[in-house]
Design a protein around this motif. Sequence first.
Motif, short mmCIF file in Angstrom:
data_model
loop_
_atom_site.label_atom_id
_atom_site.label_comp_id
_atom_site.label_asym_id
_atom_site.label_seq_id
_atom_site.Cartn_x
_atom_site.Cartn_y
_atom_site.Cartn_z
N GLY A 258 4.30 0.44 -7.35
CA GLY A 258 3.44 1.58 -7.47
C GLY A 258 2.24 1.92 -6.89
N GLN A 259 1.05 1.66 -7.42
CA GLN A 259 -0.04 2.21 -6.76
C GLN A 259 -0.58 1.09 -5.88
OE1 GLN A 259 -1.64 5.09 -7.59
NE2 GLN A 259 0.52 5.14 -8.76
N ARG A 260 -1.46 1.74 -4.63
CA ARG A 260 -2.01 0.89 -3.78
C ARG A 260 -2.84 -0.14 -4.42
NH1 ARG A 260 -2.78 5.01 -0.61
NH2 ARG A 260 -1.18 4.56 0.96
N GLU A 261 -3.51 0.01 -5.50
CA GLU A 261 -4.45 -0.80 -6.20
C GLU A 261 -3.64 -1.88 -6.56
OE1 GLU A 261 -4.48 2.48 -6.50
OE2 GLU A 261 -6.66 2.79 -5.88
N VAL A 262 -2.25 -1.82 -6.70
CA VAL A 262 -1.51 -3.02 -7.03
C VAL A 262 -1.04 -3.76 -5.85
CG1 VAL A 262 0.47 -3.91 -8.21
CG2 VAL A 262 -0.85 -1.80 -9.30
N TYR A 263 -0.61 -2.98 -4.83
CA TYR A 263 0.17 -3.80 -3.94
C TYR A 263 -0.59 -4.45 -2.76
CZ TYR A 263 0.63 0.49 -1.17
OH TYR A 263 0.26 1.83 -0.57
N VAL A 264 -1.59 -3.53 -2.59
CA VAL A 264 -2.54 -4.12 -1.43
C VAL A 264 -3.26 -5.67 -1.54
CG1 VAL A 264 -4.48 -3.80 -0.38
CG2 VAL A 264 -3.20 -2.05 -0.55
N PRO A 265 -3.70 -5.91 -2.90
CA PRO A 265 -4.00 -7.36 -3.29
C PRO A 265 -2.76 -8.17 -2.82
CG PRO A 265 -4.83 -5.82 -4.92
CD PRO A 265 -4.04 -5.06 -4.00
N GLU A 266 -1.56 -7.68 -3.23
CA GLU A 266 -0.58 -8.73 -2.81
C GLU A 266 -0.20 -9.07 -1.36
OE1 GLU A 266 2.44 -9.19 -5.53
OE2 GLU A 266 0.90 -9.41 -6.59
N ILE A 267 -0.64 -8.00 -0.49
CA ILE A 267 -0.53 -8.12 0.87
C ILE A 267 -1.50 -9.09 1.24
CG2 ILE A 267 -0.78 -6.91 2.97
CD1 ILE A 267 0.38 -4.34 1.53
N GLU A 268 -2.76 -9.14 0.68
CA GLU A 268 -3.96 -9.80 0.98
C GLU A 268 -3.61 -11.16 0.60
OE1 GLU A 268 -7.44 -6.18 0.89
OE2 GLU A 268 -7.20 -7.47 -0.88
N ASN A 269 -3.25 -11.42 -0.59
CA ASN A 269 -3.00 -12.71 -0.77
C ASN A 269 -1.82 -13.62 -0.12
OD1 ASN A 269 -0.98 -12.38 -2.42
ND2 ASN A 269 -2.16 -12.29 -4.31
N GLY A 270 -1.04 -12.68 0.41
CA GLY A 270 0.34 -13.19 1.34
C GLY A 270 1.35 -13.29 0.40
N SER A 271 1.45 -12.61 -0.71
CA SER A 271 2.73 -12.31 -1.49
C SER A 271 3.77 -11.64 -0.81
CB SER A 271 2.53 -12.01 -2.92
OG SER A 271 1.39 -12.79 -3.55
N ILE A 272 3.22 -10.70 -0.14
CA ILE A 272 4.03 -9.83 0.80
C ILE A 272 3.66 -9.80 2.18
CG2 ILE A 272 4.37 -7.30 1.05
CD1 ILE A 272 3.86 -6.55 -1.93
N ASP A 273 4.75 -9.67 3.21
CA ASP A 273 4.17 -10.20 4.34
C ASP A 273 4.33 -9.00 5.34
OD1 ASP A 273 4.21 -13.01 4.19
OD2 ASP A 273 6.54 -12.61 3.71
N LEU A 274 5.15 -7.77 4.80
CA LEU A 274 5.29 -6.57 5.67
C LEU A 274 5.47 -5.38 4.82
CD1 LEU A 274 5.95 -5.44 8.72
CD2 LEU A 274 8.17 -5.78 8.13
N PHE A 275 4.64 -4.26 5.11
CA PHE A 275 4.78 -3.13 4.03
C PHE A 275 4.32 -1.89 5.15
CE2 PHE A 275 3.52 -0.51 0.78
CZ PHE A 275 3.78 -1.23 -0.53
N PRO A 276 5.19 -0.92 5.06
CA PRO A 276 4.95 0.32 5.44
C PRO A 276 3.85 1.23 4.79
CG PRO A 276 6.99 0.60 4.30
CD PRO A 276 6.47 -0.92 4.11
#
Lengths: 310, 223
Positions: free
Chosen positions: A82-100
């Motif tokens: 859903g929200q940027r507040e949820v997924y950006v931390p996931e990108i920052e901690n390396g759980s997600i590698d690629l995001f449009p």
Amino acid sequence: MNPSLHRRLLQFGIAALASVALVACGSDDSDPLKDSSSSKTSSGETIVIGSQDYYSSEIIAEIYAQALESADYTVKRDFKIGQREVYVPEIENGSIDLFPEYSGPLLQYWEPKTEARLSVDVFDALVEAAPKGLNILDQSDATDQDSYVVTREFADEYDLETLEDLAKVDDKLTIGANSELEGRPNGPKGLEKAYGFEPAFTPIEDSGGPLTVKALKDGTIQMAIIYTADPSISKNDLVALQDTKGLFLASHVVPVASDKLDDDAVAIINKISAELTPEGLVALNAESVDKQSPAKDIAKGWLADHDVTA
Amino acid sequence: MTLVQGALDWLGDPANWRGLSGIQQRLVEHLAITGAVILVAALIALPLGILVGHTRRGRGTVVALTSGVRSIPTLGLLTILALNLGIGLTAPVLALIVLAIPPLLAGAYAGIESVSVDAVDASRGIGMTEWQLVRAVEVPLALPVIVGGLRSATLQVVATATLAAYVADAGLGRFLFSGLKQRQYSEMLGGAILVATLALVLETALALMQRVLTTVPPDTGRP
């Protein structure tokens, strides 16, 4: 202690030590496989791709996924977050590698006080603002942002391309939009400040939906706000006027990637960004909105028409 | 209670009352919309209701029709109308007329039907024409019930006229929509208080009117 048991204990101890060492390696920031792989083949690591819970974002993420898969990368889809507040931390901690992502809103997430509005400024600021370990890849020409639109006839009549051209229009213009726009800095007062004309305002509370389009076609209003990637713009033959003074925050499609993507993977994603035009994005969205096609099929169709091999 | 205080502060600020989008202007617009809707709806519904009540014919059809119409969501109707007629006041006024007709119609036919059969027979007995009977006996006797319908219709319309602001720059609904979207809840609550107050004022006035009509026997005219 008999010698064979002793030997077995020793073997076990070495194995245990080795696994501890491996775990230690894994938790280290540096990726032991990255340097050794000459980035010709996939490193064997899984690239986790995320997307927003928004059909357009999901289609782009699916394009990334299928393009990487056909280059023999292993990908895992972690879509519809859903929200940027949820997924950006996931990108920052390396759980997600690629995001449009979308350049402006992402920049505002990292730097809420930013004053960058125009596309290039936003992109430069975004590259600066990205935390260490995250790479902002090339931004696409495709945008998904607020824009002032007029009908094709109106644009032709006064030869309009940018919001600045509206100064040529003698008649009083009326904007139709959700009522909150009236008080916002990109509303009528913002237009006066940046472009030197103050239009009248009438509320239409459907967020640029069918009522707004109807009012544009009737000529009850001359301008409305519709997202640039909204299929309704091309369907209704509307023209988005260029916002040369940066009234709206530029919002280009821009991939955010971790170091897990090697040079080839980055090249593939950059190729996708280069191939993805504003009209192309609208067409992708239209397939989702009008035909209700699944993201998978839409992405497949797009990749069949575009060469993105690195 | 800071929200209520905020709303009261908003209402108390003279700056909010002035100008083309001030409270004063919006109140006038709101009343004008309500008045126009009730007037047109009454012109359609009252004659029809009186006819049905007087002839005692077509009641079943009218009841079924008005009950059906009552269930139409006004915002949905407004949207459909606006998609065909464009933005502006036409669509909301039409949608509100549809909202106002059922209670007015019901008040009219129920009022006429409630007139005692004896009075109607007596009037016919002394040689009144049907038109005289309607005008001088049935309508005056039915007035309290008719005004009851008017009261009900006015209350619904004055509250629902906030929807005019969905597609037009008019009415107290402007404060509700813009307050909601901009999270200016004191403006939104202030607007809601204004609508509620307006509804109460109109309701009180019509209730008084109804009481006067009920207690004082109306002039039934000659013969």
